[in-house]
Every structure is written in structure tokens, then in C-alpha cells.
Design an enzyme around this catalytic site. Structure first.
Site, PDB file in Angstrom:
ATOM      1  N   ASP A 173       6.981 -18.874 -19.941  1.00  0.00           N
ATOM      2  CA  ASP A 173       7.260 -19.583 -18.689  1.00  0.00           C
ATOM      3  C   ASP A 173       8.771 -19.627 -18.422  1.00  0.00           C
ATOM      4  O   ASP A 173       9.219 -19.487 -17.280  1.00  0.00           O
ATOM      5  CB  ASP A 173       6.682 -21.008 -18.747  1.00  0.00           C
ATOM      6  CG  ASP A 173       5.176 -20.994 -18.973  1.00  0.00           C
ATOM      7  OD1 ASP A 173       4.504 -20.143 -18.371  1.00  0.00           O
ATOM      8  OD2 ASP A 173       4.682 -21.809 -19.772  1.00  0.00           O
ATOM      9  N   HIS A 200       1.163 -25.274 -20.646  1.00  0.00           N
ATOM     10  CA  HIS A 200       1.153 -23.854 -20.316  1.00  0.00           C
ATOM     11  C   HIS A 200      -0.138 -23.483 -19.583  1.00  0.00           C
ATOM     12  O   HIS A 200      -0.994 -22.782 -20.103  1.00  0.00           O
ATOM     13  CB  HIS A 200       1.328 -22.997 -21.585  1.00  0.00           C
ATOM     14  CG  HIS A 200       1.230 -21.529 -21.279  1.00  0.00           C
ATOM     15  ND1 HIS A 200       2.177 -20.848 -20.542  1.00  0.00           N
ATOM     16  CD2 HIS A 200       0.266 -20.621 -21.558  1.00  0.00           C
ATOM     17  CE1 HIS A 200       1.811 -19.591 -20.392  1.00  0.00           C
ATOM     18  NE2 HIS A 200       0.654 -19.419 -20.992  1.00  0.00           N
TER      19      HIS A 200
END
Ligand SMILES: NC(=O)c1ccc[n+]([C@@H]2O[C@H](COP(=O)([O-])OP(=O)(O)OC[C@H]3O[C@@H](n4cnc5c(N)ncnc54)[C@H](O)[C@@H]3O)[C@@H](O)[C@H]2O)c1
Ligand SMILES: O=C(O)C[C@H](O)C(=O)O
Length: 336
Positions: A173, A200
Site C-alpha cells: 500500500d 490491508h
């Protein structure tokens, strides 16, 4: 504190060398024959902090290990295949990276992987608890939000849980945020520094754009578009791969970066900072990603929440119920 975090993030680079301490770590990859496992193992084979690379999977590891073992770097490479050999792979390992498990196909959420992957994580972590209870554990397997709590519960049951040594890998990310912001502002992505916090998956991924360096300037529409792009980047890859899996190469890069940061901290290097999904009391979610200082024993310091603007505070409020639900699902599974 914020200035310190930003400075530490800015100091992060893919430095491979530690001049201060141990540089001969034993690293195991579980799921080493897969789409992530193979390129990740290739990158770890090139890491000078690794002396002993063990490759575990239920298929193909003799071939993967033979292939990698011809690369002229110092680490020894050995393959271990199937449940009869997992103990050998993990015995005395100091870092265990886990990309074992099924990936998404178009139309699936990460949570849809739970039924298969929860059991895989449980079984691998049971062996970790027995054979290398002090290892740093980096969980890549999805759903990360749920798999990390499962691992924690299994380690607790075995009486060896150390929350400073268990990590959900959310580095991709951060890598994506750096890339997309770099493209948008015309900067080298390697010079973009931004914390990505939360979990996530989808709305639990919270890129803190207000803290980006260089600054991400744009109206609210541009900010929301960039936020959603980072949150949905995994799905972008799943769609593009059209049934052939999810991100593998960028994940291998991100996993290697995270493992390298862990090893740098373990070797005594100072100010190594990464965002990762860990046990946390920073919010009401018992697992949460924030910037962490990594050291010899894993998490040296949790840097906590960066400053959030009103939009980011709303993202946090939206993320927390979903994250808490994901965490509880893992706890319930491990306890059942
Ligand atoms: N954290 C992240 O940012 C991130 C990013 C991308 C993918 N992922 C996840 O990583 C996982 C792996 O993805 P992939 O694309 O490499 O999948 P893949 O199917 O290509 O590889 C998975 C590997 O795991 C192995 N495996 C299955 N069961 C196992 C077991 N019990 N023990 C050891 N190995 C086992 C398989 O044999 C295979 O080689 C998926 O769950 C995916 O969703 C996470
Ligand atoms: O999206 C996925 O399923 C894989 C991974 O979590 C990703 O973010 O690429």
C-alpha cells in the site's frame, strides 16, 4: 513526533548494508513456489543480510531452490516440500515470510479467501511456534486483516506470542501510494514519503495524503480519487490479470523491502521505519497499521497515528468497524 516520523520515513531507502551488527540471518519463505514466493525468494537471495534461505511450499521447492542456488550470492539455499519437511525449513529461522495461500480472482474480496487461507496460516504458525518461536513473522497471505489475528491467537495458545515480532505486510500500500503520488506530482517515487495506516483491504487502507512529502496538492475531488485509487489498487491488478491471480511482482518487491527493513533493524541499524499491521492500542481496533521503528527485537516503537485532517479522520471512522469485524473473525476462527 510527526516531524520525527516524516524524517524517518524520508530516511528510508532500499539500503542493503548494515555496518553495525549481525549480517547472517536465517530466513524462511513459506509459499516459496508461488507467484509472490518465487520473485520474493529471488530478491531475498540477493540480500547480503541473509546467509541461509529456506524455501518451503507444498509443491516445486526442490526446483526453485536448485535454480536459486546457482546465483552467486553468499546465502545458502535449501528447498523443503510438503508437511513432512516444514519443520526442517523453520527450525531456528530468525525471519519467516509467509506468502502461502490462494489469491483472488475477479469479483472476489480478500475476505473470500478466508475459508482456504485461514487454515494454511494456522498450520504454518503452529510449526513456527514449535520450531522458531522467536522468529519475526511477516504475513503476506490474505485476508491480512484476519490472518494476523489468527497467527497471534495460535502463538498465544502455544505460549510464545510476542506482539513485537508479528507483522502483517501492508508495504505494498505504501509502495503504491509513493508511485501514484510520484506520477501525479512529477516526483521520483523513491523520494515520496507517505504513511499508509489502518488495514490491508478496501476502506481499511487509509493513505494519509495530508502528510505526503512532497505535498499532494489537489482539490477534494482529486484527494478522494487518489485515496480510492490506492485503496482499490489490488483490485486494479486482479482485474487486469483477468483470472490469473493478483499482484505478485510488486508484492515480491514490497515483501523484500519489508524483510530488508526487519533485517536492518535486527542487525542494529537505527531509525528503520516501516508501516505495518500489528497488534496496537493506537485506535479501538486491536490490530492496526501505523509507522513503526524496527529494532533488534522487532517493534522498537509504535509511532502512533500521524496527524489526520478531517477527511482522513472520516476515513478512520469508516474503517474501524470493518477492521474490528475482520479481526474478530480471525480470533473466533483460532479459538474454535
Ligand atoms: N499482503 C499483500 O499486500 C498481498 C499482496 C498480494 C497478494 N497477497 C496474498 O498472498 C497470497 C499468495 O499469493 P500468490 O499470488 O503468490 O498465490 P499463488 O497461488 O501464486 O502462490 C501461493 C503458493 O502457496 C502455496 N501453498 C498453498 N498452501 C500452502 C501451505 N499449506 N503451505 C505452504 N505453501 C502453500 C502454493 O503451493 C503456492 O505455491 C494470497 O493470499 C494473496 O492474496 C497479499
Ligand atoms: O488485491 C489482492 O487480492 C492482493 C493484494 O492484497 C493486493 O493488494 O494486491
Amino acid at each position: 513526533m510527526l516531524k520525527q516520523i516524516t524524517k524517518q520515513l524520508a530516511m528510508h531507502s532500499l539500503r542493503n548494508f548494515s555496518t553495525t551488527g549481525q549480517n547472517n540471518f536465517k530466513v524462511a519463505v513459506c509459499g516459496a513456489s508461488g507467484g509472490i514466493g518465487q520473485p520474493l525468494s529471488l530478491l531475498l537471495k540477493q540480500n547480503p543480510l541473509v546467509s541461509d534461505l529456506r524455501l518451503y511450499d507444498i509443491v516445486h521447492t526442490p526446483g526453485v531452490a536448485a535454480d536459486l542456488s546457482h546465483i552467486d550470492t553468499k546465502s545458502g539455499t535449501a528447498g523443503f516440500m510438503g508437511p513432512d519437511e516444514i519443520s526442517g525449513a523453520l527450525d531456528g529461522a530468525e525471519v519467516v515470510v509467509i506468502p502461502a495461500g490462494v489469491p483472488r480472482k475477479p469479483g472476489m474480496t480478500r475476505d473470500d479467501l478466508f475459508n482456504v487461507n485461514a487454515g494454511i496460516i494456522r498450520d504454518i504458525v503452529r510449526v513456527i511456534a514449535a520450531k522458531c518461536p522467536k522468529a519475526m513473522i511477516a504475513v503476506i497471505t490474505n485476508p491480512v486483516n484476519t490472518c494476523v489475528p489468527i497467527a497471534a491467537e495460535i502463538l498465544k495458545k502455544a505460549g510464545v506470542y510476542d506482539p513485537k515480532r508479528l507483522f502483517g505486510v501492508s508495504t505494498l500500500d505504501v509502495v503504491r501510494a509513493r508511485t501514484f503520488i510520484g506520477e501525479a506530482v512529477g516526483a521520483d517515487p523513491q523520494k515520496v514519503h507517505i504513511p499508509v495506516i489502518g488495514g490491508h483491504s478496501g476502506i481499511t487502507i487509509i493513505p494519509v495524503l495530508s502528510q505526503s512529502q512532497p505535498a499532494f496538492k489537489g482539490d477534494q475531488t482529486a484527494i478522494e480519487k487518489m485515496t480510492v485509487r490506492i485503496q482499490e489498487a489490488g483490485t486494479e491488478v486482479v482485474k487486469a490479470k483477468a483470472g490469473a491471480g493478483s499482484a505478485t511482482l510488486s508484492m515480491a518487491y514490497a515483501g523484500a523491502r519489508f524483510a530488508n527493513s526487519l533485517l536492518r533493524g535486527m542487525s542494529g541499524e537505527k531509525n528503520v521505519v516501516e508501516c505495518s499491521y500489528v497488534q496496537s492500542n493506537v485506535t479501538e481496533a486491536s490490530f492496526f497499521a501505523t509507522p513503526l521503528v524496527l529494532g533488534k527485537d522487532g517493534i522498537q516503537e509504535n509511532c502512533g497515528l500521524p496527524n489526520l485532517n478531517d477527511f482522513e479522520k472520516k476515513l478512520l471512522v469508516t474503517a474501524l468497524p470493518e477492521l474490528k469485524k475482520n479481526i474478530q473473525k480471525g480470533v473466533d476462527f483460532a479459538k474454535s
